[in-house]
Design an enzyme around this catalytic site. Structure first.
Site: not given
Length: 801
Positions: A554, A556, A558-559, A666, A738
């Site tokens: 996804h 976000h 941090d990914h 999520h 996540d």
């Protein structure tokens, strides 16, 4: 002085002031005449002044670099030139006409204003080789006027500087004649002018463009089939019926569109559903409440052979008109915000200043004459303020983009490649194909099979390394799937991307290796490289598109923010192979925005990036998994109830692994990935092989491991089943990052060798974890137990923990 110099002021030609006129006239009289002339008390310099009478001069702003056309107002008589016979008497009914229609059989006269202008040039001495004019918002060059003899010429042609279309121009007298149609193929008729080049006396370099009709396809059918030969059928009351002509034309247009729709409305003929899987036989036609299967049929391919290096199709000049479209003034006015600014020159895109002419000029119909194959003819031309939109959606000034494409064949903003990708396959080899009378398992609609054969003799690759020869044989069904793949394989072979070069673990040799895999067996299923194999068509299309894979769960930060450092590192380490990035809807926009903001991405200096976005519907044509009330604090994620009942999305085989995407709950659309190795042959019983007469360390051992039957010196045969143990199933690994609910992944993960499941929160914090779209360690363990998989929990340090 009866010579007047003029420049183009964006709407008409305007005469210079007296001081500039004097400077230019004195320069005209010089011997030798200067190539450049600086205009007094101005920032302008006249370039190519020694070619001004031929239409080759331009005015350049020394500060901005902007160019404008410069000419001598017609009619003119230069010092020392002989007067033109046309200066004394021109027939009253003389007209300049351009060819109209697909076959060029209709002659259309230019406007009266332009007729007068061209006649004045005809009466000038010497006559120009290039005349610049504007009609219906489009700038043109008329070439060949200097070659007119006795008011007759086969060399006149006009070039649309916006679109590159070329039309023949004729001088006529009396009633406007109808030009006989050109023959298709065979000998050229007397009405077909020779190829021309404007470099003879005009200054700007023209790419030679032939007006001869296309030549027929080669006898061995190496040329691609025509999509117009496709026929669409449906079954009604047990009878197979062909769709009518109107419905077929509409389907054909949608079938070859860059983005094929999943649904096509045929009006009174019904609605086609699942059109994106037409070739797999899953499209349907819904009419008056009834559904029938829709099929597409293509002609059986003739036998043929491609031979390298004779049939190589390597990099060449780019045809801009295949990359997008020129915008109309109305479309330019509708551009808003940053769209209105050209990303290359950073200037605004404005409509052309002229009012449209009544005549039907170039740019809106398909011309019989060939479009330009390169942009060398326009390199020295002054900028045109028209706008051009590439297929990727980005818009630029026409001439800014043309100049850019001379150096790079990709979009300056998103780096989408519009040129050809050429690989490292050997330059010497053959690819042949023919049809045989047998049916492949899984394709009962194909009564014949296309047998393909590649042959590469041993040789030396581009880097001077010796490689072993290879002769792989393959099979394709003789239906729409197989015929389309055959045509794509031809393109891949000619562009040297069908095979790469690598070390064979089986044969311990450096040799051609598959970039695009073929079915080397007619039976045995996917594990035996044969049929039936339901997903082979889609997997092959994916392999034709890319050879590398990155999976993003996804978007976000941090990914996904680490992706950009990874891309730069790969480029610095010399990666050249294309890279495929897989991720949720919006992936491409995110990546391209960051890359553009950090200076852009240049494939020729690094590698090509391709994208595979998984829609929020999962399977094409389904309902959104987000729904009206999505998960997460802003309702942007997949809804838990819709996720639990959603099927896994089959992404095909990428980088040798079968990959499925499963929706996860999520705060944003989130996908987990289930990766499965191909099944492997069973363990080789070396003692049994020796017992059957196969020598130790023989190549036959490797052939048996690959599923091939071998012949011994005494003529006896040994099959893999005699020496191999049970097939070893491929291992499965799942990555579920996540999520507070991975229920959709239970069945795809059943029996997995390893499941990487996030566990952001400690045990006892389940309520808080679910509220933020995450899991606890207990929730992760509970999921692993539900699908009997080995668990590797992953923790993320952060505010939540």
């Amino acid at each position: 002085m009866n010579i007047t110099f003029q420049f183009w002021n964006d709407s008409s030609f305007e005469s210079y002031n007296p001081q500039a006129q004097q400077t230019l006239y004195q320069s005209l009289l010089q011997n030798p005449r200067p190539d450049e002339v600086d205009l007094p008390q101005s920032p302008y310099v006249i370039s190519n002044f020694n070619k001004v009478e031929h239409g080759g001069a331009s005015q350049r702003n020394k500060k901005s670099g902007f160019n404008r056309w410069v000419r001598i107002r017609p009619p003119y008589l230069l010092p020392g030139a002989q007067p033109s016979a046309a200066a004394f008497a021109l027939p009253r009914d003389l007209r300049f006409c351009f060819e109209e229609g697909r076959d060029g059989s209709q002659l259309v006269p230019f406007s009266e204003e332009l007729q007068s202008e061209l006649k004045r040039f005809l009466a000038s001495s010497p006559r120009p080789s290039e005349v610049y004019f504007v009609a219906k918002h489009s700038p043109y060059l008329l070439s060949g006027m200097d070659q007119i003899q006795d008011l007759q010429s086969d060399s006149l042609a006009q070039v649309n500087l916006k679109t590159g279309f070329v039309r023949r121009v004729r001088i006529t007298t009396g009633p406007i004649p109808r030009v006989p149609q050109r023959p298709y193929g065979g000998a050229a008729s007397s009405h077909v002018p020779p190829a021309f080049s404007g470099t003879a006396s005009g200054g700007r370099s023209f790419q030679k463009r032939s007006f001869h009709p296309p030549t027929p396809a080669r006898a061995n059918s190496n040329c691609s089939f025509s999509v117009s030969s496709a026929a669409f059928f449906c079954t009604v009351d047990g009878r197979r019926e062909r769709l009518n002509e109107a419905a077929s034309r509409l389907l054909l247009r949608q079938w070859i569109a860059a983005e094929r729709p999943s649904e096509v409305d045929l009006k009174e003929d019904g609605v086609v559903e699942n059109f994106e899987v037409l070739e797999q036989g899953r499209a349907t036609l819904r009419k008056r409440g009834r559904k029938t299967r829709l099929e597409v049929k293509l002609p059986e391919p003739s036998s043929g052979t491609l031979r390298l290096p004779e049939d190589l199709d390597e990099a060449e000049a780019l045809d801009m008109m295949l990359t997008g479209k020129a915008l109309t003034d109305q479309e330019i006015v509708q551009l808003v915000g940053d769209e209105r600014q050209c990303p290359i020159c950073m200037d605004a895109m404005e409509p052309e200043p002229l009012q449209p002419e009544v005549l039907d000029e170039d740019g809106d119909v398909d011309m019989h004459a060939e479009t330009n194959a390169s942009f060398s003819w326009a390199r020295d031309a002054p900028p045109v303020q028209g706008a051009f939109r590439l297929r990727c959606g980005h818009t630029y000034h026409m001439t800014c983009l043309r100049t850019w494409f001379q150096q790079k064949t990709r979009c300056p903003s998103c780096q989408q490649e519009f040129g050809k990708v050429v690989g490292k396959q050997p330059r010497l080899g053959t690819f042949s194909w023919h049809c045989e009378n047998f049916t492949l398992p899984g394709h009962p609609d194909a009564v014949k099979t296309i047998v393909i054969q590649f042959m590469f003799p041993e040789g030396i690759d581009d880097e001077g390394k010796s490689y072993a020869g290879r002769k792989p044989k393959g099979y394709l069904p003789c239906n729409a799937q197989g015929i389309i793949l055959l045509e794509l394989f031809k393109v891949a072979f000619r562009r040297r991307v069908m095979f790469g070069m690598g070390e064979s673990m089986t044969f311990s040799s450096y040799r051609p290796t598959f970039n695009i895999h073929i079915k080397t067996s007619s039976s045995g299923g996917e594990t035996k490289h044969g049929y039936p194999d339901e997903t082979y068509f889609q997997r092959s299309l994916g392999e034709l598109k890319a050879n590398g894979v990155i999976l993003l769960t996804h978007l976000h930060g941090d990914h996904c923010y680490g992706l950009f450092g990874l891309l730069q590192t790969a480029a610095l380490e010399g990666r050249k192979d294309p890279l495929l990035i897989v991720g949720p809807q919006g992936l491409r926009t995110m990546v391209e925005t960051v890359l553009l903001s950090s200076g852009g991405w240049y494939s020729e200096e690094s590698f090509q990036i391709n994208y595979l976005e998984i829609p929020n519907t999962g399977t094409p044509g389904g309902e959104s998994l987000v729904g009206p009330f999505g998960s997460g604090p802003r309702g942007l994620g997949f809804h838990p109830d819709r996720c639990r009942h959603a099927a896994a999305v089959q992404l095909g085989v990428l980088a040798g692994l079968r990959i499925q995407a499963v929706p996860l709950v999520h705060g944003l659309p989130d996908w987990g990935y289930v990766l499965t190795e191909p099944d492997r042959p069973g363990k080789l019983n070396a003692a049994k092989a020796l017992e059957l007469g196969i020598p130790a360390k023989s190549r036959m051992l490797g052939q048996l491991k690959q599923g091939q039957t071998v012949r011994l010196d005494d003529g006896s045969m040994v099959s893999p089943a005699q020496v191999l143990g049970p097939t070893i199933p491929g291992r499965t690994v799942a990555i579920l990052q996540d999520t507070s609910d991975a229920s959709a992944a239970i069945e795809p993960c059943r029996g997995a060798a390893c499941v990487v499941h996030e566990a952001t929160f400690e045990d006892g914090m389940e309520t808080e974890a679910i509220g933020k779209g995450h899991s606890t360690s207990t929730m992760a363990a509970r999921f692993a137990a539900s699908c009997q998989a080995m668990l590797l929990p992953s923790w993320f340090a952060g505010d939540e923990q």
